[in-house]
Write a protein that holds these residues in place. Sequence first.
Motif, PDB file in Angstrom:
ATOM      1  N   ARG A 260      29.861  10.260 -29.650  1.00  0.00           N
ATOM      2  CA  ARG A 260      28.531  11.140 -29.337  1.00  0.00           C
ATOM      3  C   ARG A 260      28.448  11.325 -27.987  1.00  0.00           C
ATOM      4  N   ALA A 273      24.213  13.998 -28.880  1.00  0.00           N
ATOM      5  CA  ALA A 273      24.556  14.754 -30.066  1.00  0.00           C
ATOM      6  C   ALA A 273      26.106  14.333 -30.580  1.00  0.00           C
ATOM      7  N   MET A 286      27.527  23.477 -27.027  1.00  0.00           N
ATOM      8  CA  MET A 286      27.037  23.014 -28.093  1.00  0.00           C
ATOM      9  C   MET A 286      26.561  23.982 -29.238  1.00  0.00           C
ATOM     10  N   ILE A 288      25.052  25.076 -32.740  1.00  0.00           N
ATOM     11  CA  ILE A 288      24.003  24.643 -33.913  1.00  0.00           C
ATOM     12  C   ILE A 288      23.980  25.736 -34.735  1.00  0.00           C
ATOM     13  N   ALA A 355      19.243  16.369 -33.305  1.00  0.00           N
ATOM     14  CA  ALA A 355      20.274  16.366 -32.513  1.00  0.00           C
ATOM     15  C   ALA A 355      21.464  16.137 -33.319  1.00  0.00           C
ATOM     16  N   ASP A 356      21.201  15.414 -34.511  1.00  0.00           N
ATOM     17  CA  ASP A 356      22.538  15.314 -35.230  1.00  0.00           C
ATOM     18  C   ASP A 356      22.978  16.389 -36.096  1.00  0.00           C
ATOM     19  N   SER A 357      22.419  17.473 -35.867  1.00  0.00           N
ATOM     20  CA  SER A 357      22.706  18.885 -36.702  1.00  0.00           C
ATOM     21  C   SER A 357      23.452  19.481 -35.406  1.00  0.00           C
ATOM     22  N   ALA A 358      23.636  19.463 -34.344  1.00  0.00           N
ATOM     23  CA  ALA A 358      24.392  20.071 -33.359  1.00  0.00           C
ATOM     24  C   ALA A 358      25.727  19.233 -33.222  1.00  0.00           C
ATOM     25  N   ARG A 359      26.611  20.095 -32.648  1.00  0.00           N
ATOM     26  CA  ARG A 359      28.056  19.675 -32.345  1.00  0.00           C
ATOM     27  C   ARG A 359      28.291  20.050 -30.863  1.00  0.00           C
TER      28      ARG A 359
END
Length: 363
Positions: A260, A273, A286, A288, A355-359
């Motif tokens: 992360r 994230a 980032m 999304i 936030a976990d859906s973003a990279r």
Amino acid sequence: MDRNSPHRQGKAVEIKGVSKVFGTFQALKPVTFDIYENEFFTLLGPSGCGKTTLLRMIAGFEQPTTGEIALRGANIQGLPPHRRRVNTVFQSYALFPHMTLEQNIAFGLENLGWEKQRREARVADMLRLVHMEKFAARKPQQLSGGQRQRIALARALAPEPEVLLLDEPLSALDLKLRQAMRDELRTLQRQTGITFVFVTHDQEEALDMSDHICVLGDGEIQQLGTPAEIYEEPSNRFVADFIGETNFLDAEVMAVEGERATVKVSLGMTLNAPQKKAETGRSAVMSIRPEKISIPAQDGQISMEGTIVGVNYLGGYTYYMVETGKTKLRVSLRNSVSRSGMFEVGQPIEVGFAADSARVLGA
């Protein structure tokens, strides 16, 4: 093999440090990976990325500049195409126009020396497999594009190859037929148990049919994984951008903690994230996905105020362009309850995402 199964059988094809140079142009940099038995494996990438070159080297139509290709553990380097237990289905189908469908399917079996009774039985089996028994006496020009595709598949499968290579076989078909043929190809692969190696530039085709996908770009492997891994966990910006749609936001990496990263993004917020190749103190982006963003924001999500500045209705989904400060976000919402719930241009709204859906993707 179920595409979700963690169990994989033996190796059907091994690509070991294979590269290809044409004159001064390097079409494919050295690549190494394995294709397993009884799986639907896809080489995916834009035009000029090296995917068709790699397929032609497996088939024997081109020879590697460096490296080695093995079929079920045996080095096939230097073997001519007719001595490899692989067959190819081309984009153009390459059917003989003067022959009936039966004769087209039987042609390769005759060259292999199959005796008449065995040959006729195999042709009948192949016609049944592709649901073309009633058309056996017709010639290719009497068929639709989808029917010709089925016969091309039947002819390639008839000699019982260990691997079937498919070079963008659906690209000449219209959208509806292409979607139907995707289902048929996947069903054929399951029924025959033959390893399929499929080349395409169409991301949706690859996600729909594949057990594993090798994403190629600039002549090298960008990522290899299952469809879910490729889409949900892209390894870099190229993969995130090429597979599906995404929003890219400029980010400054404040800290990296294992898998992360804490970043400050151009939306004017700081968040933590999942990350790939991010480095503390360096710039990043980032990613999304549009369908990961909610309108209105849901409980527990990172939220922000915005205004609808664009609406594109596409039947099952509506795409919204949302302006939040100096940033625009593309948002995809499923039309589950008629058009009465649609938002309008100029409407102020609140958007949100987890936030976990973003990279966070580093350089």
